[in-house]
Design an enzyme around this catalytic site. Structure first.
Site, PDB file in Angstrom:
ATOM      1  N   ASP A  81     -11.098   4.551   2.147  1.00 38.73           N
ATOM      2  CA  ASP A  81     -10.259   5.640   2.695  1.00 38.73           C
ATOM      3  C   ASP A  81      -9.316   6.124   1.604  1.00 38.73           C
ATOM      4  OD1 ASP A  81     -10.905   5.789   5.452  1.00 38.73           O
ATOM      5  OD2 ASP A  81      -9.620   4.086   5.924  1.00 38.73           O
ATOM      6  N   GLU A 105      -4.748  10.535   6.121  1.00 37.78           N
ATOM      7  CA  GLU A 105      -4.240   9.293   5.532  1.00 37.78           C
ATOM      8  C   GLU A 105      -2.799   9.395   5.024  1.00 37.78           C
ATOM      9  OE1 GLU A 105      -5.826   6.636   5.991  1.00 37.78           O
ATOM     10  OE2 GLU A 105      -7.688   7.566   6.675  1.00 37.78           O
ATOM     11  N   ASP A 127      -9.929  14.774   6.756  1.00 42.13           N
ATOM     12  CA  ASP A 127     -10.041  13.345   7.042  1.00 42.13           C
ATOM     13  C   ASP A 127     -10.982  12.840   5.950  1.00 42.13           C
ATOM     14  OD1 ASP A 127     -10.558  10.819   7.870  1.00 42.13           O
ATOM     15  OD2 ASP A 127     -11.213  11.344   9.892  1.00 42.13           O
TER      16      ASP A 127
HETATM   17  P1  AHM Z   1     -10.990   7.147  11.876  1.00 42.73           P
HETATM   18  O1  AHM Z   1     -10.703   8.534  11.407  1.00 42.73           O
HETATM   19  O2  AHM Z   1      -9.789   6.240  11.763  1.00 42.73           O
HETATM   20  O3  AHM Z   1     -12.219   6.585  11.265  1.00 42.73           O
HETATM   21  O4  AHM Z   1     -11.199   7.223  13.483  1.00 42.73           O
HETATM   22  C1  AHM Z   1     -12.053   8.185  14.025  1.00 42.73           C
HETATM   23  C2  AHM Z   1     -13.295   7.534  14.546  1.00 42.73           C
HETATM   24  C3  AHM Z   1     -14.363   8.511  14.909  1.00 42.73           C
HETATM   25  O5  AHM Z   1     -15.199   8.779  13.821  1.00 42.73           O
HETATM   26  C4  AHM Z   1     -15.100   7.786  15.997  1.00 42.73           C
HETATM   27  O6  AHM Z   1     -15.795   8.638  16.840  1.00 42.73           O
HETATM   28  C5  AHM Z   1     -14.002   7.057  16.686  1.00 42.73           C
HETATM   29  O7  AHM Z   1     -12.964   6.874  15.742  1.00 42.73           O
HETATM   30  C6  AHM Z   1     -14.414   5.715  17.176  1.00 42.73           C
HETATM   31  O8  AHM Z   1     -13.358   5.159  17.896  1.00 42.73           O
HETATM   32  P2  AHM Z   1     -13.612   3.916  18.886  1.00 42.73           P
HETATM   33  O9  AHM Z   1     -13.921   2.751  18.031  1.00 42.73           O
HETATM   34  O10 AHM Z   1     -12.323   3.799  19.659  1.00 42.73           O
HETATM   35  O11 AHM Z   1     -14.765   4.307  19.780  1.00 42.73           O
HETATM   36 MG    MG Z   2     -11.278  10.186  11.366  1.00 42.62          MG
END
Ligand code: AHM
Ligand code: MG
Length: 346
Positions: A81, A105, A127
Site C-alpha cells: 500500500d 492512504e 486508492d
Molecule cells: P481496502 O481499500 O482497505 O483494501 O478496502 C476495500 C476492500 C474492497 O476492495 C473490498 O470489496 C472490501 O474492502 C472487502 O471488505 P470485507 O473484507 O469487509 O468484505
Molecule cells: Mg480500497
C-alpha cells in the site's frame, strides 16, 4: 469538458497502445492542452511500476503489514500500500500536470509543487492498492483513480474543496487490475476502454473497446459472512439471489469483482453493517470512480437509500458510502427490494 460530437477513429487492424489511444482521444476535449493526456500517461507509468512490484511480492520483502502503520480509516497499511502510494505520487509529481492529490492512504490532501511555470488545473484522487489484504495470498488487487478539474484559481494552491466535488464532475476515472493479466480500464465520459499490459513490450495495449456491461447476470457479489448484520431488505435480496440460483462470487478486492461484473454482468453490494453503519467503501476513492466507469458501460450505481452514487455531495475526504452497483436490471431488482422492505424512509 467534452466537445459534443467528435469521435476519434482508432485503428482496428493493428496494436494500439495506451499512449497512442490517449493522444488520439485528446482532441475530444475542449481544453486539450495536453494536461489530461499527460496525467493519464503518468498514471499508466505508475501502474507499470506497481505491477512490477506486485508481481515480485513473495520473492522480495514487500509482503505483510508496514511497520506500525495504519491509514486514516484505521485500516492496517500493507508494505505494498505504502509503496504504491509513493510511486503514484512520484509519477504525478514528475510532469506537474496535477496540482494536488488525495489518497486513501493519507489523512490530508497533498499539494504537488509546480514544474517550471506550468499551472495545473487538475487534482487526482486514488486508492493506490485496493483489496491489499489479498496480497499475501496472491489474489488480485487493484489501483483506482479519479481526476477532477479544480474549482480554485490555478494561480494559488489547491484546497480541500477542489476534492469535495460530486462524482458527476469527474473528468476521467479508471482502475488497474493486477490479476492473471494486468489491465487498465478507464473512461473520460465517452465510453469505457481497457488496455492489457503486454509484458514482452512493456506497453498497455487496447484489448477491450467500448465495454458494455450485460443488462443482467448470474452472479451476485457480497460478503455474505455479514448476512445477519445486514438490514432486512438486503437479507431478502440475498435470499432471492439464492432462490434464483445466482452464483456467489466475492473476491474481497472490489476492483476484481467490478471487473468481472463489467464483462459478465452481475451485482456488487456493500451495504451497512453494525461495524460500518455508513458502509465500508470510500465515496471518493472507490465508489465514485467505479460508479462512473460502470455507468459509462451502461450499468447503475446507487446507495442503500436509492440515491445515485455520482450525485452524492461529499462532505469529507474519507467519507464512506453504502453501494449497490452493476448490471442495470439487477440494480433495479434490488431497488424493488429496498422499496418494499426498508424500515427507513427513502
Ligand atoms: P481496502 O481499500 O482497505 O483494501 O478496502 C476495500 C476492500 C474492497 O476492495 C473490498 O470489496 C472490501 O474492502 C472487502 O471488505 P470485507 O473484507 O469487509 O468484505
Ligand atoms: Mg480500497
Amino acid at each position: 469538458m467534452k466537445k459534443p460530437t467528435t469521435t476519434t477513429p482508432i485503428p482496428t487492424n493493428r496494436i494500439v497502445t495506451l499512449d497512442e489511444f490517449i493522444i488520439r482521444s485528446e482532441k475530444d476535449f475542449d481544453y486539450a492542452t495536453g494536461e489530461l493526456t499527460g496525467l493519464l500517461r503518468d498514471i499508466g507509468v505508475a501502474a507499470k511500476i506497481v505491477n512490477r512490484e506486485v508481481n515480485k511480492a513473495g520473492l522480495v520483502n514487500i509482503t505483510g503489514a508496514a511497520d506500525g502503520a495504519a491509514n486514516t480509516s484505521g485500516d492496517t497499511q500493507q508494505k505494498l500500500d505504502v509503496y504504491a502510494n509513493e510511486k503514484l505520487i512520484e509519477c504525478l509529481q514528475n510532469s506537474g500536470e496535477c496540482c494536488a492529490i488525495a489518497s486513501e492512504e493519507n489523512d490530508d490532501i497533498q499539494l504537488i509543487p509546480p514544474v517550471g511555470s506550468k499551472k495545473s488545473h487538475y487534482v487526482v484522487m486514488f486508492d493506490p492498492l485496493d483489496g491489499s489484504s489479498n496480497i499475501d495470498v496472491n489474489v488480485s488487487v487493484g489501483t483506482i483513480f479519479a481526476i477532477y478539474r479544480r474549482h480554485s484559481s490555478a494561480d494559488g494552491p489547491a484546497t480541500v474543496d477542489d476534492f469535495l466535488q460530486t462524482g458527476l464532475k469527474q473528468v476521467a476515472a479508471g482502475y488497474v487490475l493486477y490479476g492473471t493479466s494486468t489491465i487498465l480500464v478507464y473512461t473520460t465520459g465517452r465510453g469505457v476502454n481497457a488496455f492489457t499490459l503486454d509484458p514482452s513490450i512493456g506497453e498497455f495495449c487496447l484489448s477491450h473497446r467500448n465495454m458494455r456491461i450485460p443488462n443482467n447476470g448470474k452472479f451476485y457479489s457480497v460478503n455474505q459472512g455479514y448476512y445477519s448484520k445486514f438490514d432486512l431488505e438486503m437479507r431478502r435480496y440475498i435470499d432471492h439471489c439464492s432462490d434464483q440460483n445466482y452464483g456467489l462470487r466475492y473476491i474481497g478486492s472490489m476492483v476484481s469483482d467490478i471487473h468481472r461484473i463489467l464483462i459478465q454482468g452481475g451485482i456488487f453490494l456493500y451495504p451497512s453493517t453494525r461495524k460500518y453503519p455508513k458502509g465500508k467503501l470510500r465515496l471518493l476513492y472507490e465508489c465514485n470512480p467505479l460508479a462512473f466507469i460502470v455507468e459509462q458501460a451502461g450499468g447503475k450505481a446507487i446507495n442503500s437509500q436509492l440515491r445515485r452514487i455520482l450525485e452524492l455531495e461529499p462532505k469529507e475526504l474519507h467519507q464512506r458510502s453504502t453501494i449497490v452497483i452493476g448490471s442495470p436490471d439487477m440494480v433495479d431488482e434490488l431497488q424493488a427490494f429496498i422499496e418494499r422492505y426498508s424500515a427507513l424512509p427513502l
